[in-house]
Design an enzyme around this catalytic site. Structure first.
Site, PDB file in Angstrom:
ATOM      1  N   CYS A 152       0.839  -1.194   0.000  1.00 18.80           N
ATOM      2  CA  CYS A 152       0.000   0.000   0.000  1.00 18.80           C
ATOM      3  C   CYS A 152       0.880   1.252   0.000  1.00 18.80           C
ATOM      4  CB  CYS A 152      -0.989  -0.031   1.163  1.00 18.80           C
ATOM      5  SG  CYS A 152      -2.348   1.171   0.963  1.00 18.80           S
ATOM      6  N   HIS A 200      -3.851  -4.717  -0.124  1.00 19.35           N
ATOM      7  CA  HIS A 200      -3.454  -5.276   1.173  1.00 19.35           C
ATOM      8  C   HIS A 200      -3.560  -6.801   1.114  1.00 19.35           C
ATOM      9  CE1 HIS A 200      -3.101  -1.675   3.718  1.00 19.35           C
ATOM     10  NE2 HIS A 200      -3.997  -1.160   2.888  1.00 19.35           N
ATOM     11  N   GLU A 245      -2.628  -8.962   3.224  1.00 19.58           N
ATOM     12  CA  GLU A 245      -2.977  -9.506   4.546  1.00 19.58           C
ATOM     13  C   GLU A 245      -4.470  -9.415   4.828  1.00 19.58           C
ATOM     14  OE1 GLU A 245      -2.371  -5.111   5.334  1.00 19.58           O
ATOM     15  OE2 GLU A 245      -1.600  -6.627   3.936  1.00 19.58           O
TER      16      GLU A 245
END
Length: 201
Positions: free
Chosen positions: A78, A181, A183
């Site tokens: 990001c 992202h 994750e």
């Protein structure tokens, strides 16, 4: 495997990224120490917030050289991806690390709201190992939250569309960046993180 390091850039929530790496069976080291980062076998550079604030934190923590001179694979996530660029239009134009020789610009969304937030399809362009085992032609869905991005260029390894086509992932040598992202991106994100942490890059 060596030491997997998540850099504490002072401008991110590290909990979800650390948890995602732990789910791969790996215990990462979270640090703000340049010396620890220099011993990494894989280095994560996460970030949220503004480019100006993030660069100030990197300077204050003595981390700029640790990133720029890294000899292991590095993944910016990001804002961490944007920091790899030459400069950002955000907050009036901010000089950054200059690893990716390209500017970061505000998305031209054609009237769609900013920030670009939510799930979007990412299409890998050239079979980069970061996207091994994924549906590169049709694209996989990842979670985005951003208003700025790299335009498409020679460094682009994956694209997404939100009003315009932009770089969803970039690469220069041992430096990778993803605008989304991983994750927070379910199975696709977990696979990408596994490729970075355990793959042959």
């Amino acid at each position: 495997m060596g030491k997997i390091v998540i850099l504490d850039t002072g401008c991110c929530n590290l909990t979800s990224l650390r948890a995602a790496v732990v789910r791969l069976g790996v215990e990462p080291v979270v640090t703000r120490e340049a010396q620890v980062a220099s011993g990494a076998s894989r280095l994560f550079v996460p970030g949220v917030g503004t480019a100006k604030a993030a660069m100030r934190e990197l300077q204050n923590r003595g981390l700029i050289d640790a990133i720029k001179t890294a000899s292991c694979p590095v993944l910016g996530i990001c804002l961490g991806m944007q920091l790899l660029g030459r400069q950002s239009e955000e907050t009036g134009g901010v000089p950054m690390l200059g690893i990716i020789d390209a500017p970061v610009r505000e998305l031209n969304t054609g009237g769609l709201p900013l920030p670009h937030m939510g799930w979007n399809r990412v299409r890998a362009l050239d079979g980069d190992p970061l996207f091994d085992g994924m549906n590169q032609k049709a694209g996989d869905y990842f979670y985005f939250v951003h208003s700025y991005a790299y335009p498409v260029g020679t460094y682009t390894i994956a694209t997404a569309e939100y009003g315009e086509t932009f770089s969803a992932a970039v690469r220069s040598g041992l430096f990778w960046g993803v605008q989304f992202h991983p994750e927070r991106s379910g199975k696709s994100g977990a696979k990408l993180l596994e490729n970075f942490v355990k793959g042959a890059l």
